[in-house]
Design a protein around this motif. Structure first.
Motif, PDB file in Angstrom:
ATOM      1  N   ALA A  79       0.818  -1.221   0.000  1.00  0.00           N
ATOM      2  CA  ALA A  79       0.000   0.000   0.000  1.00  0.00           C
ATOM      3  C   ALA A  79       0.847   1.265   0.000  1.00  0.00           C
ATOM      4  O   ALA A  79       0.307   2.365   0.017  1.00  0.00           O
ATOM      5  CB  ALA A  79      -0.922   0.006   1.217  1.00  0.00           C
ATOM      6  N   ILE A  80       2.176   1.146  -0.042  1.00  0.00           N
ATOM      7  CA  ILE A  80       3.015   2.346  -0.006  1.00  0.00           C
ATOM      8  C   ILE A  80       2.847   3.214  -1.251  1.00  0.00           C
ATOM      9  O   ILE A  80       3.107   4.405  -1.224  1.00  0.00           O
ATOM     10  CB  ILE A  80       4.513   1.973   0.163  1.00  0.00           C
ATOM     11  CG1 ILE A  80       4.974   1.066  -0.972  1.00  0.00           C
ATOM     12  CG2 ILE A  80       4.763   1.356   1.517  1.00  0.00           C
ATOM     13  CD1 ILE A  80       6.463   0.768  -0.967  1.00  0.00           C
ATOM     14  N   THR A  81       2.458   2.618  -2.360  1.00  0.00           N
ATOM     15  CA  THR A  81       2.247   3.392  -3.590  1.00  0.00           C
ATOM     16  C   THR A  81       1.373   2.542  -4.514  1.00  0.00           C
ATOM     17  O   THR A  81       0.887   1.466  -4.115  1.00  0.00           O
ATOM     18  CB  THR A  81       3.599   3.729  -4.263  1.00  0.00           C
ATOM     19  OG1 THR A  81       3.353   4.558  -5.397  1.00  0.00           O
ATOM     20  CG2 THR A  81       4.363   2.493  -4.672  1.00  0.00           C
ATOM     21  N   GLU A  82       1.148   2.965  -5.732  1.00  0.00           N
ATOM     22  CA  GLU A  82       0.305   2.182  -6.633  1.00  0.00           C
ATOM     23  C   GLU A  82       0.986   0.853  -6.966  1.00  0.00           C
ATOM     24  O   GLU A  82       2.202   0.712  -6.914  1.00  0.00           O
ATOM     25  CB  GLU A  82      -0.046   2.982  -7.883  1.00  0.00           C
ATOM     26  CG  GLU A  82       1.132   3.448  -8.701  1.00  0.00           C
ATOM     27  CD  GLU A  82       1.481   2.454  -9.805  1.00  0.00           C
ATOM     28  OE1 GLU A  82       2.611   2.523 -10.319  1.00  0.00           O
ATOM     29  OE2 GLU A  82       0.628   1.600 -10.127  1.00  0.00           O
ATOM     30  N   LEU A  83       0.187  -0.151  -7.307  1.00  0.00           N
ATOM     31  CA  LEU A  83       0.620  -1.544  -7.355  1.00  0.00           C
ATOM     32  C   LEU A  83       1.852  -1.778  -8.223  1.00  0.00           C
ATOM     33  O   LEU A  83       2.832  -2.374  -7.767  1.00  0.00           O
ATOM     34  CB  LEU A  83      -0.539  -2.422  -7.845  1.00  0.00           C
ATOM     35  CG  LEU A  83      -0.242  -3.916  -7.932  1.00  0.00           C
ATOM     36  CD1 LEU A  83       0.106  -4.473  -6.563  1.00  0.00           C
ATOM     37  CD2 LEU A  83      -1.447  -4.660  -8.522  1.00  0.00           C
ATOM     38  N   GLU A  84       1.838  -1.312  -9.461  1.00  0.00           N
ATOM     39  CA  GLU A  84       2.939  -1.603 -10.381  1.00  0.00           C
ATOM     40  C   GLU A  84       4.249  -1.012  -9.879  1.00  0.00           C
ATOM     41  O   GLU A  84       5.306  -1.653  -9.940  1.00  0.00           O
ATOM     42  CB  GLU A  84       2.608  -1.067 -11.780  1.00  0.00           C
ATOM     43  CG  GLU A  84       3.637  -1.421 -12.841  1.00  0.00           C
ATOM     44  CD  GLU A  84       3.772  -2.930 -13.049  1.00  0.00           C
ATOM     45  OE1 GLU A  84       4.861  -3.382 -13.455  1.00  0.00           O
ATOM     46  OE2 GLU A  84       2.800  -3.673 -12.770  1.00  0.00           O
ATOM     47  N   ALA A  85       4.175   0.227  -9.315  1.00  0.00           N
ATOM     48  CA  ALA A  85       5.386   0.860  -8.783  1.00  0.00           C
ATOM     49  C   ALA A  85       5.897   0.098  -7.572  1.00  0.00           C
ATOM     50  O   ALA A  85       7.113  -0.116  -7.415  1.00  0.00           O
ATOM     51  CB  ALA A  85       5.090   2.314  -8.405  1.00  0.00           C
ATOM     52  N   ALA A  86       4.983  -0.338  -6.710  1.00  0.00           N
ATOM     53  CA  ALA A  86       5.379  -1.085  -5.517  1.00  0.00           C
ATOM     54  C   ALA A  86       6.084  -2.376  -5.904  1.00  0.00           C
ATOM     55  O   ALA A  86       7.090  -2.766  -5.301  1.00  0.00           O
ATOM     56  CB  ALA A  86       4.158  -1.380  -4.648  1.00  0.00           C
ATOM     57  N   VAL A  87       5.560  -3.060  -6.941  1.00  0.00           N
ATOM     58  CA  VAL A  87       6.167  -4.314  -7.401  1.00  0.00           C
ATOM     59  C   VAL A  87       7.605  -4.077  -7.862  1.00  0.00           C
ATOM     60  O   VAL A  87       8.528  -4.822  -7.493  1.00  0.00           O
ATOM     61  CB  VAL A  87       5.325  -4.917  -8.551  1.00  0.00           C
ATOM     62  CG1 VAL A  87       6.097  -6.056  -9.235  1.00  0.00           C
ATOM     63  CG2 VAL A  87       3.999  -5.430  -8.015  1.00  0.00           C
ATOM     64  N   LYS A  88       7.829  -3.046  -8.655  1.00  0.00           N
ATOM     65  CA  LYS A  88       9.170  -2.766  -9.177  1.00  0.00           C
ATOM     66  C   LYS A  88      10.150  -2.389  -8.066  1.00  0.00           C
ATOM     67  O   LYS A  88      11.312  -2.802  -8.073  1.00  0.00           O
ATOM     68  CB  LYS A  88       9.086  -1.645 -10.214  1.00  0.00           C
ATOM     69  CG  LYS A  88       8.342  -2.048 -11.477  1.00  0.00           C
ATOM     70  CD  LYS A  88       8.186  -0.870 -12.420  1.00  0.00           C
ATOM     71  CE  LYS A  88       7.408  -1.283 -13.688  1.00  0.00           C
ATOM     72  NZ  LYS A  88       7.190  -0.133 -14.590  1.00  0.00           N
ATOM     73  N   ILE A  89       9.652  -1.584  -7.110  1.00  0.00           N
ATOM     74  CA  ILE A  89      10.522  -1.149  -6.006  1.00  0.00           C
ATOM     75  C   ILE A  89      10.935  -2.334  -5.153  1.00  0.00           C
ATOM     76  O   ILE A  89      12.123  -2.546  -4.853  1.00  0.00           O
ATOM     77  CB  ILE A  89       9.800  -0.082  -5.152  1.00  0.00           C
ATOM     78  CG1 ILE A  89       9.635   1.210  -5.968  1.00  0.00           C
ATOM     79  CG2 ILE A  89      10.567   0.186  -3.860  1.00  0.00           C
ATOM     80  CD1 ILE A  89       8.660   2.188  -5.346  1.00  0.00           C
ATOM     81  N   ILE A  90       9.953  -3.147  -4.762  1.00  0.00           N
ATOM     82  CA  ILE A  90      10.255  -4.289  -3.885  1.00  0.00           C
ATOM     83  C   ILE A  90      11.136  -5.291  -4.619  1.00  0.00           C
ATOM     84  O   ILE A  90      12.068  -5.871  -4.035  1.00  0.00           O
ATOM     85  CB  ILE A  90       8.947  -4.936  -3.386  1.00  0.00           C
ATOM     86  CG1 ILE A  90       8.222  -3.961  -2.441  1.00  0.00           C
ATOM     87  CG2 ILE A  90       9.226  -6.252  -2.676  1.00  0.00           C
ATOM     88  CD1 ILE A  90       6.858  -4.436  -1.979  1.00  0.00           C
ATOM     89  N   ALA A  91      10.882  -5.513  -5.898  1.00  0.00           N
ATOM     90  CA  ALA A  91      11.710  -6.440  -6.680  1.00  0.00           C
ATOM     91  C   ALA A  91      13.164  -5.979  -6.728  1.00  0.00           C
ATOM     92  O   ALA A  91      14.097  -6.790  -6.636  1.00  0.00           O
ATOM     93  CB  ALA A  91      11.143  -6.574  -8.091  1.00  0.00           C
ATOM     94  N   THR A  92      13.365  -4.678  -6.877  1.00  0.00           N
ATOM     95  CA  THR A  92      14.734  -4.139  -6.910  1.00  0.00           C
ATOM     96  C   THR A  92      15.433  -4.341  -5.573  1.00  0.00           C
ATOM     97  O   THR A  92      16.607  -4.755  -5.513  1.00  0.00           O
ATOM     98  CB  THR A  92      14.700  -2.642  -7.264  1.00  0.00           C
ATOM     99  OG1 THR A  92      14.033  -2.477  -8.510  1.00  0.00           O
ATOM    100  CG2 THR A  92      16.118  -2.079  -7.352  1.00  0.00           C
TER     101      THR A  92
END
Length: 641
Positions: A538-551
């Motif tokens: 929930a920290i940001t919109e779904l697609e952005a959260a996925v990319k950030i956490i994956a990195t």
């Protein structure tokens, strides 16, 4: 505390302590050296007694001065809270303030050798509590505390006599004027006003030959030889403590000097109990003698010439004989009652008491008794002075015992087992502490380590994912605190830092920026870490959260750290990074409409969150007027399958 830092600078560096309070703390202890000594002895109660310092702040001060701030290990508020929850559970088993303070200072450390050493002690304590009468020991430990130093009790009935101003100053420098008045150049007759005079002589120039209530003590004598109460009052004040300590030491089968201390104190306290009231004894014997005289005189048959003698001289031979007989026996009775041979009666009927003679004897005997009592007390105080350090060491040992005893009780009642340290985090039969004492808890098995050092945890809502993260945290922290853990078997990988981030507890209104700023340095630092992330999508919109956490995962996979990330985005994340996915899945509802969940995660398994089961559970437990809403929601879920 770094050697180059001053105590004051360390104190000022603690949140909430400014220069004024720092100086006040140091002043209360009489200097930095004494403050450090108290901290090393974990005398947190003394710190907490300083105005403006709470118990928690005293612990924080102690940690800072000992150079082991817990915040360097526990990097997030939730990690710190879990540590505090462990501490609070253990503290419920402690009885003394000392043990509670020691427990509050328990903290995880990357120093595994220290943890192993502490762990061995706890396991021995766990075995020990199974052999001891626990409830009796707990009752006694509740009365163990630091011995108190009582204030001086002023006794104006006794005085300290000195020869000159120098000796007067010496006595006051010793503080002995707090016990008795100190007199110099007394007026004639002034010495008789006191029940006892302690003449502290340096040259012996005072004329005291006629005084009967004086005891001479050299001016170079110890304090207790001048005022034995300076030692005896300490033991009197702590008598109940010493009595409990003695019983506890006996119960533990340990050698102790407290046997001798109690015997000495019983003897000292028995001195006053052995006093005889001479005046009461005389009055009692007078009553007997008057009765006996009346009885004997009634039977006297006087002739005419004897009556004339009685009228002219006041006493006949027959009466003289009666009085001699009765007064002789009266004297014997007084001697048996008081230990003093004297005749206090004037011949008459009824008998009269020679008050001057009685006062003289009482004064002499009282002085003699006070002198003997003083000598006995000096002897007792001398021996007790020699024993005081040993007594305080025994009390300190019992407080240390309470610390280990509390840890042993905690380990025994929670069924904790000794962990091993290795290259992975792995446990079988693990339990969250809050579940450990419940009926038939569901135990969990889990493992994480190289090469799969980062895991995504997926699955059912209310399925225990957060509880598993907390269990992992508890097992890691407890092992590195030198404690056994709540698992049938466990191997713990030592780490240097612990992070626990949760959207509910760790992120503020600026969640996205807060998370980025907090977590980016974590992924790049070289220290070994345990990282637990609980549903942060929930920290940001779904697609952005996925990319950030994956990195972030890419960096963590390449590190020596361990990470478990609870997420509903696993399907999306694995498109960007190769990472293990584990799942906890609900199987359905039981007859009471509670979730049926195997809380041990299935490794390499992407579990569904099964929200429809949660809705169905709520539907079955709701009032009729709400069931229609939940029924329509369930229909939409059923249309998906």
């Amino acid at each position: 505390m770094n050697p180059e830092d001053s105590v004051e600078s360390v104190l000022i560096g603690i949140n909430g302590i400014g220069e004024k309070l720092a100086r006040k703390i140091i002043g209360e202890f009489g200097g930095e050296e004494e403050l450090l000594r108290a901290v090393e002895n974990l005398e947190i109660d003394r710190l907490a007694a300083v105005e403006g310092i709470s118990q928690r702040k005293a612990v924080e001060i102690t940690r800072a001065l000992l150079g082991n701030p817990v915040r360097s290990f526990l990097k997030t508020e939730r990690a710190f809270q879990i540590h505090q929850e462990i501490i609070e559970r253990i503290m419920s088993y402690a009885h003394t303030e000392y043990a509670k303070n020691r427990i509050m200072l328990l903290q995880p450390s990357p120093d595994i050798s220290s943890a192993v050493e502490h762990l061995e002690m706890v396991m021995k304590s766990k075995e020990m509590v199974n052999r001891l009468p626990v409830e009796r020991i707990r009752r006694l430990l509740r009365n163990i505390m630091r011995p108190e130093t009582p204030k001086a009790i002023f006794n104006p009935a006794r005085a300290i006599l000195v020869e000159n101003r120098r000796d007067y100053d010496h006595i006051t420098d010793l503080g002995l004027n707090r016990y008795h008045p100190v007199i110099i150049n007394p007026d004639p007759g002034e010495l008789e006003e006191y029940e006892l005079i302690i003449y502290v002589y340096s040259e012996g120039t005072l004329d005291i030959e006629d005084a009967f209530n004086i005891i001479m003590v050299s001016s170079d004598s110890s304090e207790h030889e001048i005022v034995p109460e300076s030692v005896l009052n300490y033991f009197r004040r702590n008598l109940d403590l010493l009595r409990n300590a003695l019983e506890l030491k006996r119960m533990l089968g340990m050698e102790t000097c407290l046997e001798e201390v109690m015997a000495i104190m019983d003897d000292v306290e028995g001195l006053a109990a052995g006093e005889v009231d001479i005046e009461d004894a005389v009055n009692s014997v007078k009553a007997w003698a008057d009765s006996r005289l009346r009885e004997l005189i009634k039977n006297v048959d006087l002739h005419g010439d004897e009556v004339l003698t009685l009228l002219n001289q006041g006493m006949t031979g027959k009466l003289e004989k009666i009085f001699d007989e009765v007064l002789g026996e009266a004297r014997d009775r007084i001697r048996k009652l008081t230990g003093v041979d004297f005749d206090p009666f004037i011949r008459s009927y009824p008998l009269k008491i020679d008050q001057r003679e009685l006062d003289r004897v009482i004064k002499l005997e009282s002085s003699s008794m006070y002198l003997k009592e003083f000598e006995r007390k000096v002897e007792a105080a001398g021996r007790l002075s020699e024993l005081r350090d040993s007594v305080e060491e025994e009390i300190r040992y019992l407080m240390e015992f309470d610390y280990s005893f509390a840890l042993g009780l905690f380990a025994a009642e929670y069924g904790l087992k000794e962990p091993e340290f290795g290259d992975e985090l792995c446990f079988k039969g693990g339990l969250h502490l809050k579940l450990a004492r419940s009926e038939n808890p569901q135990r969990v098995n889990y493992s994480i380590g190289q090469p799969e050092n980062v895991v995504l945890l997926t699955g059912a809502n209310s399925g225990g994912k957060t509880t598993l993260l907390e269990t992992i945290t508890q097992i890691t922290l407890m092992a590195q605190m030198g404690l056994p853990v709540c698992a049938e078997k466990a191997t713990v990988k030592p780490v240097e830092e612990v992070y626990f981030l949760s959207k509910k507890r760790s992120l503020d209104a600026g969640a996205f920026e807060s998370f980025i700023r907090t977590f980016t340095p974590v992924t790049t630092s070289k220290s070994s870490k345990l990282i637990l992330l609980d549903e942060l999508e929930a920290i940001t919109e779904l697609e952005a959260a996925v990319k950030i956490i994956a990195t972030f995962i890419e960096f963590l996979v390449e590190s020596d750290s361990l990470a478990v990330i609870v997420t509903h985005m696993a399907r999306e994340i694995v498109k960007y990074v190769d990472v293990r996915v584990d799942g906890i899945e609900a199987k359905g509802l039981d007859e009471n409409y509670n979730l049926i969940v195997d809380r041990t995660p299935r490794m390499n398994y992407l579990a569904r969150s099964t929200p429809e089961l949660i809705i169905k559970m709520i539907h079955e437990k709701s009032d009729d007027d709400l069931k229609e809403v939940y029924s329509r929601i369930l229909e939409k879920f059923q249309n998906e399958y």
